[in-house]
Design a protein around this motif. Sequence first.
Motif, PDB file in Angstrom:
ATOM      1  N   ALA A   9      36.585  40.157  51.293  1.00 48.68           N
ATOM      2  CA  ALA A   9      36.226  39.902  49.473  1.00 48.68           C
ATOM      3  C   ALA A   9      36.894  39.607  48.904  1.00 48.68           C
ATOM      4  CB  ALA A   9      35.807  41.293  49.326  1.00 48.68           C
ATOM      5  N   CYS A  10      36.577  39.984  47.037  1.00 47.31           N
ATOM      6  CA  CYS A  10      37.832  38.986  46.598  1.00 47.31           C
ATOM      7  C   CYS A  10      38.008  40.935  45.682  1.00 47.31           C
ATOM      8  CB  CYS A  10      36.757  38.521  45.605  1.00 47.31           C
ATOM      9  SG  CYS A  10      37.183  37.619  44.545  1.00 47.31           S
ATOM     10  N   TYR A  11      38.952  40.683  45.438  1.00 43.71           N
ATOM     11  CA  TYR A  11      39.690  41.366  44.841  1.00 43.71           C
ATOM     12  C   TYR A  11      40.171  41.327  43.412  1.00 43.71           C
ATOM     13  CZ  TYR A  11      42.717  45.688  43.467  1.00 43.71           C
ATOM     14  OH  TYR A  11      43.210  46.727  42.873  1.00 43.71           O
ATOM     15  N   VAL A  12      39.470  41.944  42.067  1.00 43.50           N
ATOM     16  CA  VAL A  12      39.758  41.612  40.940  1.00 43.50           C
ATOM     17  C   VAL A  12      41.109  42.895  40.531  1.00 43.50           C
ATOM     18  CG1 VAL A  12      38.832  41.215  38.990  1.00 43.50           C
ATOM     19  CG2 VAL A  12      37.543  41.441  40.842  1.00 43.50           C
ATOM     20  N   TYR A  13      42.306  41.779  39.597  1.00 44.19           N
ATOM     21  CA  TYR A  13      43.152  43.115  38.455  1.00 44.19           C
ATOM     22  C   TYR A  13      43.161  42.971  37.427  1.00 44.19           C
ATOM     23  CZ  TYR A  13      45.854  41.398  43.319  1.00 44.19           C
ATOM     24  OH  TYR A  13      45.998  41.176  44.381  1.00 44.19           O
ATOM     25  N   GLY A  14      42.526  41.915  36.789  1.00 47.86           N
ATOM     26  CA  GLY A  14      42.425  42.088  35.310  1.00 47.86           C
ATOM     27  C   GLY A  14      41.396  40.413  34.601  1.00 47.86           C
ATOM     28  N   VAL A  15      41.679  40.553  33.524  1.00 50.94           N
ATOM     29  CA  VAL A  15      40.519  39.729  33.172  1.00 50.94           C
ATOM     30  C   VAL A  15      42.230  39.564  32.004  1.00 50.94           C
ATOM     31  CG1 VAL A  15      38.898  38.483  31.601  1.00 50.94           C
ATOM     32  CG2 VAL A  15      38.359  40.000  33.217  1.00 50.94           C
TER      33      VAL A  15
ATOM     34  N   PHE B 105      42.946  32.840  40.242  1.00 50.96           N
ATOM     35  CA  PHE B 105      42.318  33.036  38.571  1.00 50.96           C
ATOM     36  C   PHE B 105      40.507  31.952  39.131  1.00 50.96           C
ATOM     37  CE2 PHE B 105      46.171  33.639  37.426  1.00 50.96           C
ATOM     38  CZ  PHE B 105      46.238  34.354  36.439  1.00 50.96           C
ATOM     39  N   VAL B 106      39.354  33.050  38.696  1.00 46.26           N
ATOM     40  CA  VAL B 106      38.351  32.375  38.540  1.00 46.26           C
ATOM     41  C   VAL B 106      38.071  32.739  36.834  1.00 46.26           C
ATOM     42  CG1 VAL B 106      35.757  33.256  38.782  1.00 46.26           C
ATOM     43  CG2 VAL B 106      37.583  33.728  40.437  1.00 46.26           C
ATOM     44  N   ARG B 107      37.357  31.089  36.587  1.00 43.07           N
ATOM     45  CA  ARG B 107      37.630  31.343  35.411  1.00 43.07           C
ATOM     46  C   ARG B 107      36.299  30.472  34.645  1.00 43.07           C
ATOM     47  NH1 ARG B 107      42.288  29.261  37.140  1.00 43.07           N
ATOM     48  NH2 ARG B 107      44.222  29.911  35.224  1.00 43.07           N
ATOM     49  N   ASP B 108      35.897  31.238  33.569  1.00 38.82           N
ATOM     50  CA  ASP B 108      35.219  31.089  32.966  1.00 38.82           C
ATOM     51  C   ASP B 108      34.843  31.071  31.663  1.00 38.82           C
ATOM     52  OD1 ASP B 108      31.729  31.321  33.163  1.00 38.82           O
ATOM     53  OD2 ASP B 108      31.542  32.607  32.192  1.00 38.82           O
ATOM     54  N   ARG B 109      34.101  30.067  30.552  1.00 39.29           N
ATOM     55  CA  ARG B 109      33.726  29.975  29.226  1.00 39.29           C
ATOM     56  C   ARG B 109      35.409  30.878  28.606  1.00 39.29           C
ATOM     57  NH1 ARG B 109      28.830  33.077  27.304  1.00 39.29           N
ATOM     58  NH2 ARG B 109      29.678  33.746  28.895  1.00 39.29           N
ATOM     59  N   GLY B 110      36.170  30.336  29.030  1.00 34.69           N
ATOM     60  CA  GLY B 110      37.883  30.810  27.967  1.00 34.69           C
ATOM     61  C   GLY B 110      37.907  32.360  28.433  1.00 34.69           C
ATOM     62  N   LEU B 111      37.667  32.780  29.432  1.00 31.88           N
ATOM     63  CA  LEU B 111      38.348  33.927  30.148  1.00 31.88           C
ATOM     64  C   LEU B 111      38.761  33.670  31.707  1.00 31.88           C
ATOM     65  CD1 LEU B 111      35.412  36.528  29.230  1.00 31.88           C
ATOM     66  CD2 LEU B 111      38.094  36.232  28.440  1.00 31.88           C
ATOM     67  N   ALA B 112      39.436  34.114  32.312  1.00 31.29           N
ATOM     68  CA  ALA B 112      39.573  33.716  33.394  1.00 31.29           C
ATOM     69  C   ALA B 112      40.385  35.573  34.090  1.00 31.29           C
ATOM     70  CB  ALA B 112      41.121  33.566  33.641  1.00 31.29           C
ATOM     71  N   ALA B 113      39.845  35.660  35.152  1.00 32.33           N
ATOM     72  CA  ALA B 113      39.810  36.870  36.563  1.00 32.33           C
ATOM     73  C   ALA B 113      40.841  37.020  37.373  1.00 32.33           C
ATOM     74  CB  ALA B 113      38.340  37.768  36.983  1.00 32.33           C
TER      75      ALA B 113
ATOM     76  N   ALA C 202      30.303  36.034  42.205  1.00 28.21           N
ATOM     77  CA  ALA C 202      30.253  37.629  42.330  1.00 28.21           C
ATOM     78  C   ALA C 202      31.219  37.842  41.167  1.00 28.21           C
ATOM     79  CB  ALA C 202      30.386  38.658  42.854  1.00 28.21           C
ATOM     80  N   VAL C 203      32.658  37.521  40.941  1.00 29.62           N
ATOM     81  CA  VAL C 203      33.699  37.835  39.629  1.00 29.62           C
ATOM     82  C   VAL C 203      32.569  37.047  38.462  1.00 29.62           C
ATOM     83  CG1 VAL C 203      36.094  37.282  38.628  1.00 29.62           C
ATOM     84  CG2 VAL C 203      35.506  38.116  40.772  1.00 29.62           C
ATOM     85  N   THR C 204      32.438  35.733  38.711  1.00 28.16           N
ATOM     86  CA  THR C 204      31.712  34.736  37.067  1.00 28.16           C
ATOM     87  C   THR C 204      30.454  35.852  36.573  1.00 28.16           C
ATOM     88  OG1 THR C 204      32.474  32.786  37.743  1.00 28.16           O
ATOM     89  CG2 THR C 204      31.421  32.772  36.773  1.00 28.16           C
ATOM     90  N   GLU C 205      29.650  35.853  37.658  1.00 27.01           N
ATOM     91  CA  GLU C 205      28.027  36.093  37.466  1.00 27.01           C
ATOM     92  C   GLU C 205      28.645  38.296  37.175  1.00 27.01           C
ATOM     93  OE1 GLU C 205      25.709  35.600  40.168  1.00 27.01           O
ATOM     94  OE2 GLU C 205      25.134  33.625  40.503  1.00 27.01           O
ATOM     95  N   GLU C 206      28.573  39.084  37.651  1.00 21.66           N
ATOM     96  CA  GLU C 206      29.177  40.208  37.774  1.00 21.66           C
ATOM     97  C   GLU C 206      29.604  40.930  36.382  1.00 21.66           C
ATOM     98  OE1 GLU C 206      28.727  42.195  41.409  1.00 21.66           O
ATOM     99  OE2 GLU C 206      27.309  41.035  42.155  1.00 21.66           O
ATOM    100  N   LEU C 207      31.128  40.068  36.516  1.00 20.36           N
ATOM    101  CA  LEU C 207      32.017  40.438  35.788  1.00 20.36           C
ATOM    102  C   LEU C 207      32.261  39.370  33.928  1.00 20.36           C
ATOM    103  CD1 LEU C 207      34.651  42.350  35.222  1.00 20.36           C
ATOM    104  CD2 LEU C 207      36.076  40.682  36.557  1.00 20.36           C
ATOM    105  N   LEU C 208      32.620  37.814  34.369  1.00 18.74           N
ATOM    106  CA  LEU C 208      32.974  37.476  32.968  1.00 18.74           C
ATOM    107  C   LEU C 208      31.532  36.703  32.281  1.00 18.74           C
ATOM    108  CD1 LEU C 208      35.150  35.263  34.819  1.00 18.74           C
ATOM    109  CD2 LEU C 208      35.861  37.356  33.716  1.00 18.74           C
ATOM    110  N   THR C 209      30.459  36.714  33.133  1.00 17.50           N
ATOM    111  CA  THR C 209      29.490  36.586  32.066  1.00 17.50           C
ATOM    112  C   THR C 209      29.379  37.759  31.572  1.00 17.50           C
ATOM    113  OG1 THR C 209      28.720  34.819  33.251  1.00 17.50           O
ATOM    114  CG2 THR C 209      27.408  35.721  32.104  1.00 17.50           C
TER     115      THR C 209
END
Length: 261
Positions: A8-14, A39-47, A95-102
């Motif tokens: 799965a994908c572990y997320v540390y922070g943004v 990093f997963v990047r989306d519209r100026g943010l990176a997780a 899911a990082v992009t859709e459920e978190l960053l977006t």
Amino acid sequence: MMAGDGPACYVYGVIPDEGGDQAVKDLPAVGAPDSPVTFVRDRGLAAAVSEVPTEQPLGSPDDLRAHAGVLDTLAASGLPVLPLRFGTVVRDERAVTEELLTEGHDDFTWALDRLRGSAQFTLRARYVQDEVLREVLDEHVEARRLREELEGLPEDAGYDLRVQLGQLVVEAVGAKREVDAREIEQRVAPFALAVATSEPESAEGVVNAAFLIEDKQRGAFEQAAEELARQWNGRVRLRLLGPLAPYDFVADALRRVEEGG
């Protein structure tokens, strides 16, 4: 921990999408030390993320150190960081992009702007036990009297006297703690944007406090802490940790977003 057969994908922070790749290169990852942190990047943010196996629980000391290591390294590089709670795992990078960053885009962006140019420093102060006990005996006639009466008594004698002495010492140290904690705050808090305190972890603890410090105030803040350490050398042990990710100030930053700033 999510159930499943694969990683799965572990997320540390943004963080803002302004780099960070070199800072986290070769750092150990949570759950799988050899997994690269990316990093997963989306519209100026990176997780900040890494692959994590789903068949084993998280929570070992190495996992906790790896989680903090990624976040604190990013903070030390000068980037604002929004730490996520330890153990945040999602299905995959999509899911990082859709459920978190977006979903959190506007709140994250606003909070990161508020935290830009600052970092957390944590100050822990503990009494040197023998020295603070000496102070109590020097300052309290009753404590000295009880101590003298107990000298030479066998272990099974003088129970009531020991209870009285113990209570007196606890009360006296508590009064000292209030005075010393107030002095610490007066000396270093003026350089902070915000302060968060928690109860000391031991009976010898004086202060356990986190300070949100702007980069331009860092030198003055550290100098004030160093002056305290010199003043109290041999009496109080001061430990200053930082720069760290702003663990104690993220909730407040996001709460202000919810309240409209």
